[in-house]
Structure formats: structure tokens, C-alpha cells
Motif scaffolding. Structure first.
Motif, mmCIF file in Angstrom:
data_model
loop_
_atom_site.group_PDB
_atom_site.id
_atom_site.type_symbol
_atom_site.label_atom_id
_atom_site.label_comp_id
_atom_site.label_asym_id
_atom_site.label_seq_id
_atom_site.Cartn_x
_atom_site.Cartn_y
_atom_site.Cartn_z
ATOM 1 N N GLY A 110 0.826 -1.194 0.000
ATOM 2 C CA GLY A 110 0.000 0.000 0.000
ATOM 3 C C GLY A 110 0.861 1.244 0.000
ATOM 4 O O GLY A 110 1.980 1.240 0.517
ATOM 5 N N GLU A 111 0.362 2.316 -0.586
ATOM 6 C CA GLU A 111 1.140 3.554 -0.652
ATOM 7 C C GLU A 111 1.032 4.392 0.619
ATOM 8 O O GLU A 111 1.784 5.340 0.798
ATOM 9 C CB GLU A 111 0.701 4.378 -1.861
ATOM 10 N N GLY A 112 0.101 4.070 1.511
ATOM 11 C CA GLY A 112 -0.016 4.819 2.749
ATOM 12 C C GLY A 112 1.031 4.413 3.759
ATOM 13 O O GLY A 112 1.491 3.280 3.778
ATOM 14 N N PHE A 113 1.426 5.342 4.634
ATOM 15 C CA PHE A 113 2.472 5.047 5.617
ATOM 16 C C PHE A 113 2.480 6.118 6.695
ATOM 17 O O PHE A 113 1.811 7.148 6.592
ATOM 18 C CB PHE A 113 3.845 4.964 4.941
ATOM 19 N N THR A 114 3.267 5.857 7.743
ATOM 20 C CA THR A 114 3.588 6.874 8.727
ATOM 21 C C THR A 114 5.079 7.141 8.648
ATOM 22 O O THR A 114 5.861 6.234 8.344
ATOM 23 C CB THR A 114 3.199 6.445 10.151
ATOM 24 N N ASP A 115 5.505 8.373 8.911
ATOM 25 C CA ASP A 115 6.898 8.748 8.671
ATOM 26 C C ASP A 115 7.789 8.585 9.881
ATOM 27 O O ASP A 115 8.953 8.963 9.864
ATOM 28 C CB ASP A 115 6.990 10.184 8.163
ATOM 29 N N GLY A 116 7.278 7.997 10.958
ATOM 30 C CA GLY A 116 8.110 7.811 12.146
ATOM 31 C C GLY A 116 8.176 9.036 13.024
ATOM 32 O O GLY A 116 8.832 9.029 14.047
ATOM 33 N N ALA A 117 7.518 10.113 12.637
ATOM 34 C CA ALA A 117 7.512 11.333 13.441
ATOM 35 C C ALA A 117 6.079 11.751 13.773
ATOM 36 O O ALA A 117 5.827 12.886 14.128
ATOM 37 C CB ALA A 117 8.214 12.465 12.698
ATOM 38 N N GLY A 118 5.154 10.821 13.629
ATOM 39 C CA GLY A 118 3.777 11.096 13.987
ATOM 40 C C GLY A 118 2.898 11.536 12.845
ATOM 41 O O GLY A 118 1.692 11.702 13.033
ATOM 42 N N SER A 119 3.457 11.730 11.651
ATOM 43 C CA SER A 119 2.644 12.145 10.504
ATOM 44 C C SER A 119 2.160 10.916 9.733
ATOM 45 O O SER A 119 2.934 9.985 9.489
ATOM 46 C CB SER A 119 3.448 13.048 9.567
ATOM 47 N N ILE A 120 0.895 10.918 9.364
ATOM 48 C CA ILE A 120 0.288 9.809 8.649
ATOM 49 C C ILE A 120 -0.047 10.265 7.237
ATOM 50 O O ILE A 120 -0.651 11.315 7.037
ATOM 51 C CB ILE A 120 -0.988 9.330 9.366
ATOM 52 N N PHE A 121 0.369 9.481 6.257
ATOM 53 C CA PHE A 121 0.139 9.804 4.855
ATOM 54 C C PHE A 121 -0.718 8.708 4.229
ATOM 55 O O PHE A 121 -0.336 7.542 4.230
ATOM 56 C CB PHE A 121 1.466 9.939 4.109
ATOM 57 N N GLU A 122 -1.845 9.097 3.698
ATOM 58 C CA GLU A 122 -2.746 8.129 3.087
ATOM 59 C C GLU A 122 -2.458 8.004 1.599
ATOM 60 O O GLU A 122 -2.196 8.999 0.922
ATOM 61 C CB GLU A 122 -4.201 8.545 3.302
ATOM 62 N N GLY A 123 -2.480 6.774 1.098
ATOM 63 C CA GLY A 123 -2.336 6.519 -0.324
ATOM 64 C C GLY A 123 -3.655 6.053 -0.904
ATOM 65 O O GLY A 123 -4.566 5.662 -0.187
#
Length: 490
Positions: A110-123
């Protein structure tokens, strides 16, 4: 109250001081030395040699380097590594399963992820990669579904692997179910709105309410843990709040299930995702709901539940940003925290991902851990579990005076006989557990003179044939236990 005798037939570690942890570094592989954005991993079988393999998706902070690492197991906790770096889209969560029923595991990213700093990115895409049987993959197609996290398993018991996807639909947090057809195509079913701030991960927990159907667990940013109880046909009941307040975030948080107090009712552990005002917590079913039983670290992310030391009690392995820890379970819902009794403790590295499999096929669970420290490269390390190698033998907890156990044949292929004599009171049913701690069947004793004899045919309670491997059989009283392992082979 029932008074009964329990005998545990299992493996026991024969180490003297637990400072010599049962996990030993077997192999390590350098990944990248750039700051990472997302790292996810999952295990499977990518060829036909029967040795477990695994895959790692790596996405660096600059967004320029996107790698898929596939590790082909050699059966000794070492791996042949294949690297693919030709991606023009984010590599977020991954799930490994056989989606076309050809005997080789496939890979979905899946293209969604979290960046390890609390930000969530949806794909909005999930990429479908077919396993070619040689540790390489061919991208076939994409699924258009909003995703932050994706996982897979058979939700409706039809033999095909299905998808569970967390994401956003019409501005609301939701769980999407995609039922597999066994040919790399998927059916849409109902989506389930999560009436809370949704976090990134969702887990298939197994049968939590003992109705025979697979259930799903969800961690929410507002502190709630919710379950979606399955109907057995790939549909689920509306989310039910099972924990009112469990702060989590900003990084990956996970749930995993197991019978931690050995009452034959599933419990679960939840990790808090780094640096919050709470701990990773073990929750036990207490008749009317779940209650906190033990607090582990306050920094946990990835979690694995297994009987790592093969003493018959489930243990909990947790990765944190200051290292990884394996807590040995007591079998009553609590875990040892003392440094001398921990099964694994490594604090010099930040750890961001963890999976457990029996990579050397010796009967105990090994660990893959992604480790990193500022200004040095990231490594993927395999820690070999040495429990079997250290030696196994009879295990006792408490004292059962005069008890004599006989097991024959062991190993066995179709049937095994366990006899017990010298007990002070009539023994009860013999309980058979797999290595995950799941109760697979109970056997009533037959009496021959002064002996209680138990015959097991290697099948589950429902009569289905169980796979080869190590099982523990358990008979116990409130104050004592004793045991030896059972090994099923063809």
C-alpha cells in the motif's frame, strides 16, 4: 471450585543464567544509511524449499530511494538478499500471502504510511505483486482503495486470502474489506466507519469471542481500542469499544492476541507507539470485559506473541526506539520484568520493525529486527532462538510427588499415548496447545489400573488434521505442573 491435577508436557530451557539470552545474532544485512521514512516487513514463502522468507519495504526521508528487499531463507537463519529499487511511488505497509493459490506467496504494497515522526500519509493505491517462485515478483495490477495500513488473511474460511485496509472514506475513518477470489482479484464488501480518530494499523486477531469466526482489532488516536466481530462470511458487526482509554502514537502501534492467563479465552497486548504517557499493556478477559493485567515498556511499536522459550507460557516481544525486549510470561497474565529473566534485551540500537518465524526449522521461533542508530547504517538482523539447541528436558513447576510420566512414541506420526501414574487425585482432561499457545483439543483420560492414559491422534477438537511440529500437552493443578514436548512428524 474444581480441584484437578495438571501435567504439562513441554520443552524447558536448560540455561543457568538468563544473562546469556536465548537469542543469538545469526546474520545481519546493511540496508541504507540515510534517514528513513517508512519501513515495513512481513514473512512468507517465496520458493519451494520450505524455508521461511521475508520482505522489507524501505522508503527514505528524501523520497528519492524506494527499495523492496526480499530475503530468501537458507534454513539456518541466513538469507540470500534480492533488492529492487525501481519504484516511483511510496512504499508503505506490506502484506505477504498466497493470493492466487499457486503455492508461492505474493506481495501487496500500500502507498499509505507513517513517517516515524507522527505524521500519517494516506495513499489511494495498493500494488499487487505476484510471486514467481524464485524470490522475484511481477507487478500485475493495482487496487484503487484509500489506505494507511493493509493486512491479509482468510476472513470467510473459503481458502482464499482477503484484505483488511484502514483508510479514509468520505472524510471518515474506515475499515475496508476486500474478499479474495483466489486469482488476484477481490470483491468489495461493506466498509465500516470507525467513530474515532483512526490510527494507522489494523490487525486480524483471530476468534476473540469464541464464536468460530475471525475478528479484527483497531487502535484509535483518541485512546479507544475497538473490535469488529466477524460473522464468518467476510462481513463484520459494527465496531465495539473494548478499551475506553489507551493513549497511542505518534509511531506505529499494534495489537496481538494470545491466551496469557491460560483460561482458554483469548486476551491481547497493545503497544503505545513511542513516548506517550502510558505503557504497552496486556489486557485480559475478565468475564465482563477486558482489564489491564501487566504494563511492559512505555515505548513499544511492533509486537510478536509466541512461546519463545517453550516453557508452555506465551511470551511478548516488543521493539522500541531504544531497543527490543522479550518478556517471558508466567501463564497468569503477568510477565517477568527482571533483567536476569528476560529472554532478549538489546538497547544500543533503535528498532523499528520485528517479525518472528522459525527460520531454521528447529522448532523454536527466531526474530528478524530492523535496527538503526544515528549516523550509522540501518541493519536487518536475524536473531536465532537457541532454546532447542541448548537442550530440552522434563519441566516441572511446583511439585507433584511420585508422578511418573510415559510418552510413546515421541516423535509420532498418527497417534501418541501419554500415561500418568503416581498422582494423588484423579487427573482431568489433557489439554493440547500449539506453539502460539492456542488450545487445539482436550482429551479425556482412560484408566488402566493405577494409570491414566491419554490417546491423541494429532487432530484438533473439530477433527481436522494438525500440521507437523511441536505441541505441548498440559495437565495442571493450581500449584504444580510438569512436562515434556510432543513432536508430530509425518
Amino acid at each position: 471450585m474444581c480441584n484437578y491435577l495438571v501435567i504439562i508436557f513441554m520443552i524447558a530451557i536448560t540455561t543457568s543464567a538468563q544473562a546469556d539470552y536465548i537469542f543469538k545474532l545469526a546474520s545481519e544485512y546493511e540496508v541504507e544509511d540515510e534517514p528513513w521514512q517508512a519501513i515495513c516487513l512481513d514473512a512468507g514463502y517465496f520458493n519451494d524449499d520450505a524455508y521461511p522468507d521475508f520482505a522489507v519495504a524501505y522508503y527514505d526521508l528524501s523520497g528519492e530511494d524506494r527499495y523492496l528487499y526480499t530475503f530468501l531463507g537458507n534454513g539456518d537463519c541466513t538469507f540470500d538478499v534480492f533488492t529492487t529499487d525501481m519504484f516511483d511511488y511510496p512504499l508503505g505497509s506490506i502484506t505477504v500471502n498466497d493470493f492466487d493459490n499457486d503455492g508461492y506467496d505474493d506481495l501487496l504494497i500500500g502507498e499509505g504510511f507513517t513517517d516515524g515522526a507522527g505524521s500519517i500519509f494516506e495513499g489511494d493505491l495498493i500494488h499487487l505483486f505476484k510471486g514467481n517462485g524464485d524470490c522475484t515478483f511481477t507487478e500485475l495490477d493495482t487496487l484503487h482503495v484509500m489506505n494507511v495500513w493493509v493486512t491479509s488473511g482468510d476472513l470467510n474460511d473459503d481458502g482464499n486470502n482477503d484484505l483488511v485496509v484502514s483508510g479514509i472514506e468520505s472524510g471518515n475513518s474506515a475499515i475496508s474489506i476486500k474478499l479474495g477470489n483466489g486469482d488476484f482479484t477481490f470483491q468489495d464488501t461493506e466498509s465500516y466507519e470507525i467513530l474515532a480518530s483512526f490510527f494507522q494499523t489494523v490487525q486480524i486477531l483471530g476468534d476473540m469471542n469464541l464464536d468460530g469466526n475471525v475478528d479484527i482489532g483497531v487502535l484509535c488516536l483518541d485512546g479507544r481500542i475497538q473490535f469488529l466481530y466477524g460473522n464468518g462470511d467476510g462481513t463484520f458487526q459494527p465496531p465495539v469499544k473494548v478499551v475506553n482509554y489507551f493513549p497511542c502514537g505518534p509511531n506505529y502501534c499494534f495489537l496481538d492476541s494470545g491466551d496469557f492467563d491460560e483460561d482458554s479465552i483469548p486476551d491481547f497486548v497493545a503497544t503505545c507507539g513511542d513516548i506517550v504517557a502510558d505503557y504497552d499493556v496486556v489486557f485480559l478477559w475478565c468475564g465482563a470485559g477486558y482489564g489491564r493485567s501487566d504494563s511492559l515498556t512505555g515505548l513499544g511499536q511492533w509486537v510478536e506473541v509466541e512461546d519463545f522459550n517453550l516453557d508452555g507460557h506465551l511470551d511478548v516481544a516488543i521493539s522500541t526506539y531504544i531497543g527490543s525486549i522479550v518478556y517471558p510470561g508466567y501463564g497468569n497474565g503477568s510477565f517477568s520484568h527482571h533483567a536476569d529473566s528476560l529472554l532478549f534485551l538489546k538497547t544500543e540500537y533503535c528498532t523499528y520493525g520485528m517479525i518472528s518465524e522459525d527460520f531454521d526449522l528447529d522448532g523454536d521461533f527466531d526474530l528478524i529486527i530492523i535496527e538503526h542508530y544515528p549516523y550509522i547504517p540501518a541493519y536487518i538482523r536475524c536473531y536465532q532462538n537457541t532454546t532447542i539447541n541448548l537442550g530440552v528436558g522434563e519441566h516441572e513447576s511446583g511439585s507433584i510427588s511420585g508422578l511418573i510420566l510415559e510418552v510413546s512414541p515421541n516423535p509420532f506420526s498418527t497417534s501418541i499415548s501419554v500415561s500418568a501414574s503416581g498422582f494423588s487425585s484423579n487427573p482431568s482432561y489433557l489439554q493440547i496447545f500449539d506453539l502460539s499457545g492456542r488450545l487445539v483439543t482436550e482429551i479425556e483420560p482412560a484408566f488402566s489400573g493405577s494409570e491414566a492414559v491419554y490417546q491423541w491422534n494429532g487432530r484438533s477438537e473439530t477433527g481436522s488434521e494438525l500440521p507437523d511440529g511441536i505441541y505441548s500437552a498440559r495437565l495442571s493443578s493450581d500449584e504444580s505442573s510438569k512436562g515434556v514436548m510432543l513432536l508430530k512428524l509425518e
